[in-house]
Design an enzyme around this catalytic site. Sequence first.
Site, PDB file in Angstrom:
ATOM      1  N   ASP A  32    -129.969  22.397 -40.531  1.00  0.00           N
ATOM      2  CA  ASP A  32    -128.509  22.405 -40.367  1.00  0.00           C
ATOM      3  C   ASP A  32    -128.060  23.863 -40.176  1.00  0.00           C
ATOM      4  O   ASP A  32    -128.311  24.701 -41.050  1.00  0.00           O
ATOM      5  CB  ASP A  32    -127.878  21.792 -41.634  1.00  0.00           C
ATOM      6  CG  ASP A  32    -126.357  21.749 -41.565  1.00  0.00           C
ATOM      7  OD1 ASP A  32    -125.779  22.358 -40.642  1.00  0.00           O
ATOM      8  OD2 ASP A  32    -125.758  21.123 -42.460  1.00  0.00           O
ATOM      9  N   GLU A  84    -140.106  50.729 -43.178  1.00  0.00           N
ATOM     10  CA  GLU A  84    -141.228  49.889 -43.607  1.00  0.00           C
ATOM     11  C   GLU A  84    -141.853  49.227 -42.383  1.00  0.00           C
ATOM     12  O   GLU A  84    -142.505  48.200 -42.490  1.00  0.00           O
ATOM     13  CB  GLU A  84    -140.842  48.897 -44.699  1.00  0.00           C
ATOM     14  CG  GLU A  84    -139.619  48.057 -44.462  1.00  0.00           C
ATOM     15  CD  GLU A  84    -139.311  47.153 -45.651  1.00  0.00           C
ATOM     16  OE1 GLU A  84    -140.209  46.415 -46.081  1.00  0.00           O
ATOM     17  OE2 GLU A  84    -138.174  47.183 -46.138  1.00  0.00           O
ATOM     18  N   CYS A 116    -136.871  48.701 -48.457  1.00  0.00           N
ATOM     19  CA  CYS A 116    -135.570  48.979 -47.820  1.00  0.00           C
ATOM     20  C   CYS A 116    -134.865  50.202 -48.403  1.00  0.00           C
ATOM     21  O   CYS A 116    -133.813  50.611 -47.916  1.00  0.00           O
ATOM     22  CB  CYS A 116    -134.669  47.751 -47.938  1.00  0.00           C
ATOM     23  SG  CYS A 116    -135.422  46.283 -47.246  1.00  0.00           S
ATOM     24  N   THR A 159    -132.933  35.625 -41.481  1.00  0.00           N
ATOM     25  CA  THR A 159    -132.368  36.908 -41.950  1.00  0.00           C
ATOM     26  C   THR A 159    -132.951  38.094 -41.179  1.00  0.00           C
ATOM     27  O   THR A 159    -132.632  39.239 -41.488  1.00  0.00           O
ATOM     28  CB  THR A 159    -132.627  37.113 -43.465  1.00  0.00           C
ATOM     29  OG1 THR A 159    -134.024  37.406 -43.672  1.00  0.00           O
ATOM     30  CG2 THR A 159    -132.253  35.897 -44.285  1.00  0.00           C
ATOM     31  N   SER A 207    -137.103  37.913 -55.615  1.00  0.00           N
ATOM     32  CA  SER A 207    -136.447  39.035 -54.921  1.00  0.00           C
ATOM     33  C   SER A 207    -134.927  38.986 -55.133  1.00  0.00           C
ATOM     34  O   SER A 207    -134.287  40.020 -55.289  1.00  0.00           O
ATOM     35  CB  SER A 207    -136.803  39.069 -53.432  1.00  0.00           C
ATOM     36  OG  SER A 207    -136.105  38.084 -52.706  1.00  0.00           O
ATOM     37  N   HIS A 241    -127.064  47.302 -49.738  1.00  0.00           N
ATOM     38  CA  HIS A 241    -128.158  46.896 -48.864  1.00  0.00           C
ATOM     39  C   HIS A 241    -127.932  45.413 -48.554  1.00  0.00           C
ATOM     40  O   HIS A 241    -127.565  44.642 -49.452  1.00  0.00           O
ATOM     41  CB  HIS A 241    -129.504  47.104 -49.565  1.00  0.00           C
ATOM     42  CG  HIS A 241    -130.620  46.392 -48.889  1.00  0.00           C
ATOM     43  ND1 HIS A 241    -130.876  46.562 -47.547  1.00  0.00           N
ATOM     44  CD2 HIS A 241    -131.520  45.471 -49.334  1.00  0.00           C
ATOM     45  CE1 HIS A 241    -131.896  45.785 -47.202  1.00  0.00           C
ATOM     46  NE2 HIS A 241    -132.299  45.119 -48.270  1.00  0.00           N
ATOM     47  N   LYS A 250    -123.342  37.105 -53.616  1.00  0.00           N
ATOM     48  CA  LYS A 250    -123.911  36.583 -54.864  1.00  0.00           C
ATOM     49  C   LYS A 250    -124.019  37.685 -55.915  1.00  0.00           C
ATOM     50  O   LYS A 250    -123.786  37.465 -57.094  1.00  0.00           O
ATOM     51  CB  LYS A 250    -125.336  36.066 -54.604  1.00  0.00           C
ATOM     52  CG  LYS A 250    -125.442  34.693 -54.004  1.00  0.00           C
ATOM     53  CD  LYS A 250    -126.912  34.478 -53.616  1.00  0.00           C
ATOM     54  CE  LYS A 250    -127.187  33.108 -53.084  1.00  0.00           C
ATOM     55  NZ  LYS A 250    -127.175  32.085 -54.114  1.00  0.00           N
ATOM     56  N   ASN A 286    -130.938  41.720 -40.837  1.00  0.00           N
ATOM     57  CA  ASN A 286    -131.504  42.695 -41.783  1.00  0.00           C
ATOM     58  C   ASN A 286    -132.238  43.788 -41.005  1.00  0.00           C
ATOM     59  O   ASN A 286    -133.097  43.491 -40.176  1.00  0.00           O
ATOM     60  CB  ASN A 286    -132.467  41.995 -42.748  1.00  0.00           C
ATOM     61  CG  ASN A 286    -132.892  42.900 -43.907  1.00  0.00           C
ATOM     62  OD1 ASN A 286    -132.467  44.057 -43.985  1.00  0.00           O
ATOM     63  ND2 ASN A 286    -133.709  42.366 -44.800  1.00  0.00           N
TER      64      ASN A 286
HETATM   65  N1  COA Z   1    -124.817  24.003 -45.522  1.00  0.00           N
HETATM   66  C1  COA Z   1    -124.387  25.051 -46.250  1.00  0.00           C
HETATM   67  N2  COA Z   1    -125.198  25.735 -47.126  1.00  0.00           N
HETATM   68  C2  COA Z   1    -126.471  25.325 -47.240  1.00  0.00           C
HETATM   69  C3  COA Z   1    -126.974  24.236 -46.505  1.00  0.00           C
HETATM   70  C4  COA Z   1    -126.089  23.564 -45.611  1.00  0.00           C
HETATM   71  N3  COA Z   1    -126.493  22.524 -44.890  1.00  0.00           N
HETATM   72  N4  COA Z   1    -128.273  24.090 -46.827  1.00  0.00           N
HETATM   73  C5  COA Z   1    -128.578  25.030 -47.743  1.00  0.00           C
HETATM   74  N5  COA Z   1    -127.480  25.795 -47.990  1.00  0.00           N
HETATM   75  C6  COA Z   1    -127.358  26.936 -48.877  1.00  0.00           C
HETATM   76  C7  COA Z   1    -128.078  26.758 -50.201  1.00  0.00           C
HETATM   77  O1  COA Z   1    -127.311  26.004 -51.120  1.00  0.00           O
HETATM   78  C8  COA Z   1    -128.278  28.207 -50.586  1.00  0.00           C
HETATM   79  O2  COA Z   1    -127.088  28.704 -51.120  1.00  0.00           O
HETATM   80  P1  COA Z   1    -126.999  29.133 -52.693  1.00  0.00           P
HETATM   81  O3  COA Z   1    -128.113  30.096 -52.912  1.00  0.00           O
HETATM   82  O4  COA Z   1    -125.650  29.746 -52.782  1.00  0.00           O
HETATM   83  O5  COA Z   1    -127.178  27.860 -53.446  1.00  0.00           O
HETATM   84  C9  COA Z   1    -128.507  28.909 -49.272  1.00  0.00           C
HETATM   85  O6  COA Z   1    -128.011  28.027 -48.265  1.00  0.00           O
HETATM   86  C10 COA Z   1    -129.959  29.210 -48.965  1.00  0.00           C
HETATM   87  O7  COA Z   1    -130.667  28.014 -49.146  1.00  0.00           O
HETATM   88  P2  COA Z   1    -132.098  28.031 -49.866  1.00  0.00           P
HETATM   89  O8  COA Z   1    -132.626  26.642 -49.894  1.00  0.00           O
HETATM   90  O9  COA Z   1    -132.017  28.793 -51.130  1.00  0.00           O
HETATM   91  O10 COA Z   1    -132.871  28.893 -48.758  1.00  0.00           O
HETATM   92  P3  COA Z   1    -134.416  29.176 -48.626  1.00  0.00           P
HETATM   93  O11 COA Z   1    -135.107  29.008 -49.908  1.00  0.00           O
HETATM   94  O12 COA Z   1    -134.906  28.437 -47.432  1.00  0.00           O
HETATM   95  O13 COA Z   1    -134.388  30.736 -48.240  1.00  0.00           O
HETATM   96  C11 COA Z   1    -134.314  33.015 -49.097  1.00  0.00           C
HETATM   97  C12 COA Z   1    -133.546  31.711 -48.888  1.00  0.00           C
HETATM   98  C13 COA Z   1    -133.332  34.101 -49.499  1.00  0.00           C
HETATM   99  C14 COA Z   1    -135.353  32.844 -50.204  1.00  0.00           C
HETATM  100  C15 COA Z   1    -134.999  33.419 -47.775  1.00  0.00           C
HETATM  101  O14 COA Z   1    -134.020  33.626 -46.782  1.00  0.00           O
HETATM  102  C16 COA Z   1    -135.865  34.648 -47.927  1.00  0.00           C
HETATM  103  O15 COA Z   1    -137.002  34.583 -48.364  1.00  0.00           O
HETATM  104  N6  COA Z   1    -135.348  35.812 -47.508  1.00  0.00           N
HETATM  105  C17 COA Z   1    -136.086  37.043 -47.527  1.00  0.00           C
HETATM  106  C18 COA Z   1    -136.087  37.723 -48.890  1.00  0.00           C
HETATM  107  C19 COA Z   1    -134.857  38.424 -49.172  1.00  0.00           C
HETATM  108  O16 COA Z   1    -134.066  38.698 -48.285  1.00  0.00           O
HETATM  109  N7  COA Z   1    -134.665  38.784 -50.448  1.00  0.00           N
HETATM  110  C20 COA Z   1    -133.464  39.455 -50.881  1.00  0.00           C
HETATM  111  C21 COA Z   1    -133.682  40.659 -51.720  1.00  0.00           C
HETATM  112  S1  COA Z   1    -134.497  41.969 -50.879  1.00  0.00           S
END
Ligand code: COA
Length: 366
Positions: A32, A84, A116, A159, A207, A241, A250, A286
Amino acid sequence: MSTAEAGIASIGLQLPPLYMPVTELAELRNVDPDKYTKGLGCLDIALCPSGHDAATLAVGAAKRALSRWDGSIEDIGLIALGTESAKDMSRPLSAWVAEELGLSGTVRSYEVKHACYGGTLALRQALEWKWSGAGAKKAALVIASDVALYSVGDPGEPTQGAGAVAMIVDRPDAAAVSPISFPFSHPAFDFWRPVGDSFPSVDGQLSLDCYKNAVSECFRALIGGRDAREVLAEYRAICFHVPFPKMVKKSVIHLGEELGWSAQEAEELYRSKVEDALEWNQLSGNAYTASLWISVARALVGLKEGAPIAAFSYGSGYGAELLQLTAGPVAASAPWVSDVEEDLRARKPVDLWGYETLRGHARASA
Ligand code: COA
């Protein structure tokens, strides 16, 4: 100028020539699109075609920063490049950039790595080199440059992004930086890329927790025993960042909880001080080391001289630092806006087939 007054004299940015809206990626991954746009707050992924990488982005940003500075390449005594996306475990990425810029001789040239956080460390080191007097009459060229790619299908894929920010450390025309900053570090394996691996490994939830904890620790240190509302109200903008925009929101909500604020009050802090500075990050995706500095460059636009901003840097592993800046006289006209406008105008969208081809190339050449 006394060495104690050194700050950021000039800023240049560079975004790559391709991009893909995250809604296209959602189609490809059968997800979605709201998950990427509303859930993660992402809009576009900036992408590099073959022949473009962190070095070419860094060169582009550096040329732009140099072009609007009144010094010359002979006045640069230090080039520090935070990244990086290194090409080599030994030869610093700064060598590729210095070669293109014709920068050699009595110049300290090196690469800085801390996920980062590397660009911020490079900037701090360059400022401390000037403030200490070691830089004497020379200026420093600091660049944060990265291409952020995750393995195909990884949760981090929406991202992704790329970009570079170059800053010349000399007179504080664009921004002054306070020598007082608030670092925090705690060893963790939240995001890492073992030698030989093309793409990072991420413990996504860890993370997020590390990042949020670092935000709380650094802001608590800044606030000290003072009134949190009064301290944070002083800043015209608070930059972060940006691994993905929702992460920043968040963290602000989490900080509010830690300070005992209502969710509404934390939302208002985000809306009034943080959100606007994410505009370019949503279009770059990012850019690892460059992400914070893309946000800072955006936040400085149009500020009156002396307007204060806070800048939170985070690098997995993990280390963080909260910096305090004030806008310099050039922020009001912010000539670096044209870099972003020009790159956004010129860049071309990549369709699903183009993205798959590009990632095939990324796999083959990484
Ligand atoms: N409509 C609206 N929101 C939706 C949705 C939909 N159909 N489906 C999922 N979401 C929301 C979830 O509720 C979640 O929000 P919340 O955290 O506020 O509850 C968000 O979208 C992300 O969904 P999630 O299932 O947690 O995503 P994921 O596990 O597939 O991936 C990360 C999220 C961040 C773990 C992933 O992008 C990642 O690994 N990123 C790289 C690491 C990173 O950037 N770390 C940050 C610190 S450096």
